[in-house]
Design a protein around this motif. Sequence first.
Motif, PDB file in Angstrom:
ATOM      1  N   ASN A   1       0.860  -1.190   0.000  1.00  0.00           N
ATOM      2  CA  ASN A   1       0.000   0.000   0.000  1.00  0.00           C
ATOM      3  C   ASN A   1       0.895   1.240   0.000  1.00  0.00           C
ATOM      4  O   ASN A   1       1.233   1.778   1.054  1.00  0.00           O
ATOM      5  N   VAL A   2       1.341   1.660  -1.200  1.00  0.00           N
ATOM      6  CA  VAL A   2       2.215   2.832  -1.320  1.00  0.00           C
ATOM      7  C   VAL A   2       1.344   4.083  -1.230  1.00  0.00           C
ATOM      8  O   VAL A   2       0.421   4.271  -2.027  1.00  0.00           O
ATOM      9  N   ILE A   3       1.627   4.916  -0.251  1.00  0.00           N
ATOM     10  CA  ILE A   3       0.727   6.050   0.029  1.00  0.00           C
ATOM     11  C   ILE A   3       1.129   7.316  -0.728  1.00  0.00           C
ATOM     12  O   ILE A   3       0.398   8.304  -0.701  1.00  0.00           O
ATOM     13  N   ASN A   4       2.285   7.306  -1.406  1.00  0.00           N
ATOM     14  CA  ASN A   4       2.749   8.565  -2.007  1.00  0.00           C
ATOM     15  C   ASN A   4       2.943   8.458  -3.512  1.00  0.00           C
ATOM     16  O   ASN A   4       3.085   7.377  -4.067  1.00  0.00           O
ATOM     17  N   ASN A   5       2.957   9.626  -4.135  1.00  0.00           N
ATOM     18  CA  ASN A   5       3.268   9.770  -5.554  1.00  0.00           C
ATOM     19  C   ASN A   5       4.668  10.368  -5.628  1.00  0.00           C
ATOM     20  O   ASN A   5       4.868  11.529  -5.273  1.00  0.00           O
ATOM     21  N   VAL A   6       5.649   9.584  -6.082  1.00  0.00           N
ATOM     22  CA  VAL A   6       7.052  10.022  -6.008  1.00  0.00           C
ATOM     23  C   VAL A   6       7.386  11.087  -7.057  1.00  0.00           C
ATOM     24  O   VAL A   6       8.405  11.765  -6.959  1.00  0.00           O
ATOM     25  N   GLU A   7       6.528  11.225  -8.050  1.00  0.00           N
ATOM     26  CA  GLU A   7       6.748  12.252  -9.073  1.00  0.00           C
ATOM     27  C   GLU A   7       5.487  13.088  -9.240  1.00  0.00           C
ATOM     28  O   GLU A   7       4.776  12.988 -10.241  1.00  0.00           O
ATOM     29  N   PRO A   8       5.181  13.914  -8.256  1.00  0.00           N
ATOM     30  CA  PRO A   8       3.967  14.735  -8.373  1.00  0.00           C
ATOM     31  C   PRO A   8       4.074  15.698  -9.557  1.00  0.00           C
ATOM     32  O   PRO A   8       5.170  15.971 -10.055  1.00  0.00           O
ATOM     33  N   LEU A   9       2.933  16.209  -9.960  1.00  0.00           N
ATOM     34  CA  LEU A   9       2.841  16.972 -11.202  1.00  0.00           C
ATOM     35  C   LEU A   9       3.789  18.166 -11.239  1.00  0.00           C
ATOM     36  O   LEU A   9       4.350  18.498 -12.285  1.00  0.00           O
ATOM     37  N   TRP A  10       3.999  18.813 -10.087  1.00  0.00           N
ATOM     38  CA  TRP A  10       4.806  20.036 -10.115  1.00  0.00           C
ATOM     39  C   TRP A  10       6.286  19.767 -10.412  1.00  0.00           C
ATOM     40  O   TRP A  10       7.029  20.675 -10.754  1.00  0.00           O
ATOM     41  N   THR A  11       6.705  18.495 -10.310  1.00  0.00           N
ATOM     42  CA  THR A  11       8.110  18.164 -10.589  1.00  0.00           C
ATOM     43  C   THR A  11       8.344  17.914 -12.081  1.00  0.00           C
ATOM     44  O   THR A  11       9.488  17.727 -12.502  1.00  0.00           O
ATOM     45  N   LYS A  12       7.273  17.900 -12.862  1.00  0.00           N
ATOM     46  CA  LYS A  12       7.401  17.586 -14.289  1.00  0.00           C
ATOM     47  C   LYS A  12       7.442  18.859 -15.126  1.00  0.00           C
ATOM     48  O   LYS A  12       6.995  19.921 -14.685  1.00  0.00           O
ATOM     49  N   ALA A  13       7.954  18.740 -16.328  1.00  0.00           N
ATOM     50  CA  ALA A  13       8.050  19.890 -17.233  1.00  0.00           C
ATOM     51  C   ALA A  13       6.653  20.247 -17.747  1.00  0.00           C
ATOM     52  O   ALA A  13       5.923  19.360 -18.210  1.00  0.00           O
ATOM     53  N   PRO A  14       6.270  21.519 -17.693  1.00  0.00           N
ATOM     54  CA  PRO A  14       4.942  21.926 -18.166  1.00  0.00           C
ATOM     55  C   PRO A  14       4.666  21.498 -19.610  1.00  0.00           C
ATOM     56  O   PRO A  14       3.526  21.175 -19.951  1.00  0.00           O
ATOM     57  N   SER A  15       5.703  21.464 -20.436  1.00  0.00           N
ATOM     58  CA  SER A  15       5.515  21.118 -21.855  1.00  0.00           C
ATOM     59  C   SER A  15       5.048  19.674 -22.051  1.00  0.00           C
ATOM     60  O   SER A  15       4.516  19.318 -23.099  1.00  0.00           O
ATOM     61  N   THR A  16       5.251  18.848 -21.024  1.00  0.00           N
ATOM     62  CA  THR A  16       4.867  17.437 -21.145  1.00  0.00           C
ATOM     63  C   THR A  16       3.452  17.176 -20.623  1.00  0.00           C
ATOM     64  O   THR A  16       2.985  16.040 -20.658  1.00  0.00           O
ATOM     65  N   LEU A  17       2.786  18.218 -20.110  1.00  0.00           N
ATOM     66  CA  LEU A  17       1.503  18.023 -19.424  1.00  0.00           C
ATOM     67  C   LEU A  17       0.334  18.578 -20.231  1.00  0.00           C
ATOM     68  O   LEU A  17       0.467  19.563 -20.959  1.00  0.00           O
ATOM     69  N   LYS A  18      -0.820  17.958 -20.063  1.00  0.00           N
ATOM     70  CA  LYS A  18      -2.056  18.407 -20.712  1.00  0.00           C
ATOM     71  C   LYS A  18      -3.003  18.984 -19.653  1.00  0.00           C
ATOM     72  O   LYS A  18      -2.807  18.777 -18.448  1.00  0.00           O
ATOM     73  N   ASP A  19      -4.052  19.683 -20.100  1.00  0.00           N
ATOM     74  CA  ASP A  19      -5.033  20.262 -19.178  1.00  0.00           C
ATOM     75  C   ASP A  19      -5.619  19.206 -18.249  1.00  0.00           C
ATOM     76  O   ASP A  19      -5.811  19.451 -17.052  1.00  0.00           O
ATOM     77  N   ASP A  20      -5.902  18.017 -18.801  1.00  0.00           N
ATOM     78  CA  ASP A  20      -6.492  16.953 -17.977  1.00  0.00           C
ATOM     79  C   ASP A  20      -5.554  16.516 -16.856  1.00  0.00           C
ATOM     80  O   ASP A  20      -6.015  16.111 -15.781  1.00  0.00           O
ATOM     81  N   ASP A  21      -4.249  16.603 -17.095  1.00  0.00           N
ATOM     82  CA  ASP A  21      -3.278  16.258 -16.043  1.00  0.00           C
ATOM     83  C   ASP A  21      -3.416  17.222 -14.861  1.00  0.00           C
ATOM     84  O   ASP A  21      -3.410  16.808 -13.698  1.00  0.00           O
ATOM     85  N   TYR A  22      -3.512  18.500 -15.185  1.00  0.00           N
ATOM     86  CA  TYR A  22      -3.636  19.512 -14.134  1.00  0.00           C
ATOM     87  C   TYR A  22      -4.957  19.363 -13.376  1.00  0.00           C
ATOM     88  O   TYR A  22      -5.001  19.487 -12.148  1.00  0.00           O
ATOM     89  N   LYS A  23      -6.037  19.094 -14.113  1.00  0.00           N
ATOM     90  CA  LYS A  23      -7.346  18.936 -13.465  1.00  0.00           C
ATOM     91  C   LYS A  23      -7.364  17.692 -12.584  1.00  0.00           C
ATOM     92  O   LYS A  23      -7.928  17.707 -11.482  1.00  0.00           O
ATOM     93  N   SER A  24      -6.746  16.621 -13.055  1.00  0.00           N
ATOM     94  CA  SER A  24      -6.689  15.385 -12.275  1.00  0.00           C
ATOM     95  C   SER A  24      -5.886  15.594 -10.988  1.00  0.00           C
ATOM     96  O   SER A  24      -6.273  15.120  -9.911  1.00  0.00           O
ATOM     97  N   PHE A  25      -4.772  16.312 -11.095  1.00  0.00           N
ATOM     98  CA  PHE A  25      -3.945  16.576  -9.911  1.00  0.00           C
ATOM     99  C   PHE A  25      -4.703  17.459  -8.913  1.00  0.00           C
ATOM    100  O   PHE A  25      -4.587  17.277  -7.695  1.00  0.00           O
ATOM    101  N   TYR A  26      -5.497  18.393  -9.426  1.00  0.00           N
ATOM    102  CA  TYR A  26      -6.321  19.250  -8.561  1.00  0.00           C
ATOM    103  C   TYR A  26      -7.287  18.390  -7.740  1.00  0.00           C
ATOM    104  O   TYR A  26      -7.459  18.604  -6.533  1.00  0.00           O
ATOM    105  N   ARG A  27      -7.875  17.396  -8.393  1.00  0.00           N
ATOM    106  CA  ARG A  27      -8.803  16.508  -7.673  1.00  0.00           C
ATOM    107  C   ARG A  27      -8.062  15.650  -6.645  1.00  0.00           C
ATOM    108  O   ARG A  27      -8.613  15.288  -5.615  1.00  0.00           O
ATOM    109  N   THR A  28      -6.793  15.322  -6.943  1.00  0.00           N
ATOM    110  CA  THR A  28      -5.978  14.585  -5.968  1.00  0.00           C
ATOM    111  C   THR A  28      -5.724  15.444  -4.731  1.00  0.00           C
ATOM    112  O   THR A  28      -5.815  14.962  -3.592  1.00  0.00           O
TER     113      THR A  28
END
Length: 685
Positions: free
Chosen positions: A220-247
Amino acid sequence: MQKGNIGVTTENIFPVIKKFLYSDHEIFLREMVSNAVDATQKLKTLAEKGDYKGELGDLTVRISLDKEKGTLTISDRGIGMTEDEIDRYINQIAFSGVSDFLEKYKDNANNIIGHFGLGFYSSFMVSKKVEIVTKSYKEGAKAVKWSCDGSPAYEIDDAERESRGSDIILYIDDDCKEYLEKAEIEKLLNKYCKFMPVPVAFGKKTEWKDGKQQDTDEDNVINNVEPLWTKAPSTLKDDDYKSFYRTLYPMQMDEPMFWIHLNVDYPFNLTGILYFPRIKSNLDLQRNKIQLYCNQVFVTDQVEGIVPEFLTLLHGVIDSPDIPLNVSRSYLQSDRDVKKISTYITKKVADRLQSIFKEDRKQYEEKWDDLKLFINYGMLSEESFYDRAKDFALMKDTEGKHFTFDEYKTLIKDNQTDKDGNLVYLYATDRDEQYTYIEAAKAKGYSVLMLDGQLDVPTVSMLEQKFEKSRFTRVDGDIIDRLIMKADAPKKTIEQEVADNLSTVFRTQMPKMDKADFYVEVQNLGEQQQPVVITQSEYMRRMKDMSRYQQGMSFYAQMPDSYSLVLNADHPLLKKVIADMGDNTAEALKPIESEIKGQEARLAALRQAQDKKKPEEISQEEKDDKTNTEKAISDEKAKRENVLSEYGKQNDIVHQLIDLALLQNGMLKGAALDAFLKRSVDLIK
């Protein structure tokens, strides 16, 4: 076996830790897991540099509970420690000046731990005994066990451990048994360790089987080792940001309007994502939504003073290694690096809003009602933000059209400049309640702003100071011809005595209302204007509104609302009342008016005679004569008011006009409204 005392200058550090850190004792778990993650990260770095040639294998940090033994264990497969390293890092806590230390840091656990590097010793806040079983990654290293029962005395002994790393075993104290509950540990891990950069496992995942929840073989791994803010914005889509907001905010129903991805490495390191939520009101309910991290370790969500106050309305994450992990908020608020971060974030937010405004004004305008509170708050609280926001802050009129400050000024300057050269911004706060006033202004060719937001009143006062020769006036603040005075007011064509009597008739028939004072005045407004209009002083209303936001102005809130009932002497209905009043009261008023004039002439003569004498030269008889004359005038005026009041009671038109004005302003209720409805039916018959 080695025995000894921990090298501290105070006789016993553990009661100090217990006593002074108790209010913050839940952070012990963050400290323990952070240490385990650090040890793992160090091993990964050694391997990357080629200083460690062995297999890394599974690097998961594991947390386990044993309720029977009363232990909580944090295990890692990081670099481990040798006996010498334990002696250096665990046994030698070097600080001095105990009394200064206690006085300075007694109120804040974070301060003590951060200042003295006591992360490991936070374990004693909840433990009666702590053991470390550790084995260094170095070749040929032996496993050792360190134990301490909460006194300066410790023991080091040989131990059995197959692989490198450390187990920290906490024997939970009797008064902290909640830390042996799975739900409590799960809650703390989710709060502090949700995004740590090394997998953190707590037990096994469960599944529903044979009518109950059962453990599976999967961690039962409780953490996300690469949360969205550690990634390059150019690699992310709107749905990624919305999904992370819900997290981040699983209970938040609305999606964010848009977001800013922060990524800077000079002059400080800072990453993060800030979301603009939909906010229309309830400022205080929105606080504590920005989470502050240091290298993916949760620090606090109390960010007031760390970021500008208005930015506390935003949601999201800020992560910076330049923000110390274990210090007090007061330290953070005075730290120069933190202040630079605060300034930078303000600039980034302003730049993002400016770019959205320029790139897609239509979308920006559609979101303005949600954005307005945030931008107004920023302009009110941060001078530097106003300087940027004045180019993308909008004004919306009652037609729903949007304008920048400069655009609106250009729109109204020709028609809404008064005789003194002041630009008058007319506004409404409720389209339905102030409909008649809005329509009257529009009939004059005026534009009316819609200011129905929570911070619009203080924003109006600020803009009056910022804009040159400008003032804001609510459309019901005066009769339409006086809202923007283009010339001197026309002279009254009605005799003063008639105007005074008409005012008295209406004033005596006004209903008594809690915390409301009415003043009656007569004006010549033209036959086409309303017969009766209620207005409210802009100054007093503004002061009462401001009293809700500013301390020291509460006395305004206690004052009654002040209204003017303006009677239009040119309207046919008022002319009818004036004529009828003359027919029905002239005979009764004639002797009263004659007596008043005679007594006023006598009083003037008495005052003139007495003004020529010194006070001691005026006889008691003369004083009594003056007093009696003043009383006679007062009595006659009371008689006059009684005659006019009795006339007003019988005049349905007077009552109907008063009630219509009150109804228009939402002030006719209860029995008065019922009487108005019955009277209306009778008048129609």
